[in-house]
Scaffold this active site. Structure first.
Site, short mmCIF file in Angstrom:
data_model
loop_
_atom_site.label_atom_id
_atom_site.label_comp_id
_atom_site.label_asym_id
_atom_site.label_seq_id
_atom_site.Cartn_x
_atom_site.Cartn_y
_atom_site.Cartn_z
N LEU A 49 -12.88 -33.95 -4.45
CA LEU A 49 -13.90 -34.68 -5.17
C LEU A 49 -14.12 -35.99 -3.99
O LEU A 49 -13.34 -36.69 -3.65
CB LEU A 49 -13.35 -35.41 -6.45
CG LEU A 49 -14.05 -36.15 -7.25
CD1 LEU A 49 -15.22 -34.90 -8.06
CD2 LEU A 49 -13.41 -36.37 -8.72
N ASP A 50 -15.66 -35.99 -3.86
CA ASP A 50 -16.10 -36.89 -3.00
C ASP A 50 -15.66 -38.34 -3.53
O ASP A 50 -15.56 -38.54 -4.51
CB ASP A 50 -17.68 -36.89 -3.02
CG ASP A 50 -18.02 -35.59 -2.44
OD1 ASP A 50 -17.47 -35.21 -1.89
OD2 ASP A 50 -19.27 -35.27 -2.84
#
Length: 328
Positions: A49-50
């Site tokens: 997840l960025d």
């Protein structure tokens, strides 16, 4: 003389923590933080997840790391905001604007295009992504100024809906999609098709595989639970600069979800104690009962009150492929 294997450092804690990752924290940093908090021997996450995104990051501890692929292959849901009028190098707010427009789309114009983005679609992942090109991450090459050429790929979008449009510049979407789908690319491509350009300004992942929003726990809540289990130092230790460590993990362990929760889509084989012992030793067991399947490509077995093995059912027998807490 045979050398003894090095004893793993940490607790043999097994299960899932479904972290509500805050913005600004990378996925690898989040795994390291939870491994340290739980003093776990092993840890890993199910899908990057960025750092600019928030929301669900399932983190596996111990033997639960063996079930990570089943979560990564599951569906994911996102809520994201798109700002119209500008396209950036990163398809989010991190990169500079490379294209701009004074045009703004109407809700009707956006909704007319949404069917084109549902089902199996062709998508070029963002240049700033974790895709590997000749062994290098695309985002590393892009940051070094290299031109990144990523081949288009087929992905699946099961649902894409508008949930809010607070102003002419912004539209909020919810999407449910399969493995490998980039919502940043959806925003970019929608903006191009609408003739106004667009990029993601806010992104939150709300579900991954079998895990839902109800399973998520904020990092601050885990840190507070760790504080509950800290040792009490005497004045002499405090004066010497000693730092308290977690000695009671019970408050933290209450947040652990059983490893088999990740396998909700697989067939479950419930073993007797005798069968469980055989499977733990790596042996197959015959399944009895009128409803017992003859063949199942992927299944898991439980016994002794826990997850025992991953395997397959062939000719009416469960055959273990990966054993939890036994040999192999």
């Amino acid at each position: 003389m045979a050398r003894r294997g090095k004893k793993p450092k940490g607790r043999p804690v097994n299960g899932w923590i479904v972290l509500d990752k805050p913005k600004g924290m990378g996925s690898t940093d989040a795994v390291g933080k939870l491994k340290w908090l739980y003093f776990a021997q092993k840890a890993g996450h199910a899908g990057t997840l960025d750092p600019l995104a928030s929301g669900m990051l399932p983190i596996a501890l111990g033997d639960a790391t063996k079930t990570v692929p089943f979560v990564m292959d599951g569906r994911k849901a996102y809520r994201f905001s798109v700002r119209w009028g500008a396209e950036t190098t990163t398809d989010d707010t991190e990169g500079p604007v490379v294209k701009s427009s004074d045009e703004r789309p109407t809700r009707d114009a956006i909704e007319a295009l949404l069917p084109n983005y549902v089902g199996e679609i062709t998508q070029v992942p963002p240049a700033f992504s974790a895709i590997k090109i000749a062994g290098e991450r695309a985002y590393d090459l892009a940051r070094e100024g290299e031109t990144v050429e990523i081949a288009a790929r087929t992905v699946e979008v099961l649902r894409l809906d508008i949930v809010d449009q607070p102003d002419a510049d912004t539209t909020v979407f919810e999407a449910e999609c399969g493995k490998g789908t980039y919502v940043r690319a959806i925003a970019r491509d929608l903006g191009r098709d609408l003739g106004c350009y667009g990029h993601v300004t806010d992104l939150r992942r709300t579900s991954v595989g079998a895990f839902s929003e109800d399973d998520m726990v904020p990092l601050d809540e885990l840190l507070a639970a760790a504080d509950e289990g800290l040792e009490v130092l005497d004045e002499e230790a405090i004066a010497a600069g000693a730092k308290p460590r977690v000695v009671d993990f019970k408050p933290l362990d209450e947040y652990i979800i059983a490893p088999e929760a990740a396998l909700a889509d697989l067939y479950e084989v419930m073993l007797t104690d005798e069968q469980a012992s055989r499977v733990l030793a790596g042996n197959p067991v015959i399944l009895r009962g009128r409803d017992a399947p003859v063949f199942c490509e992927e299944a898991f077995a439980t016994g002794h009150g826990r997850l025992i093995a991953l395997g397959a059912i062939e000719e009416g027998a469960f055959k273990p492929k990966r054993v939890f807490g036994g040999k192999g």
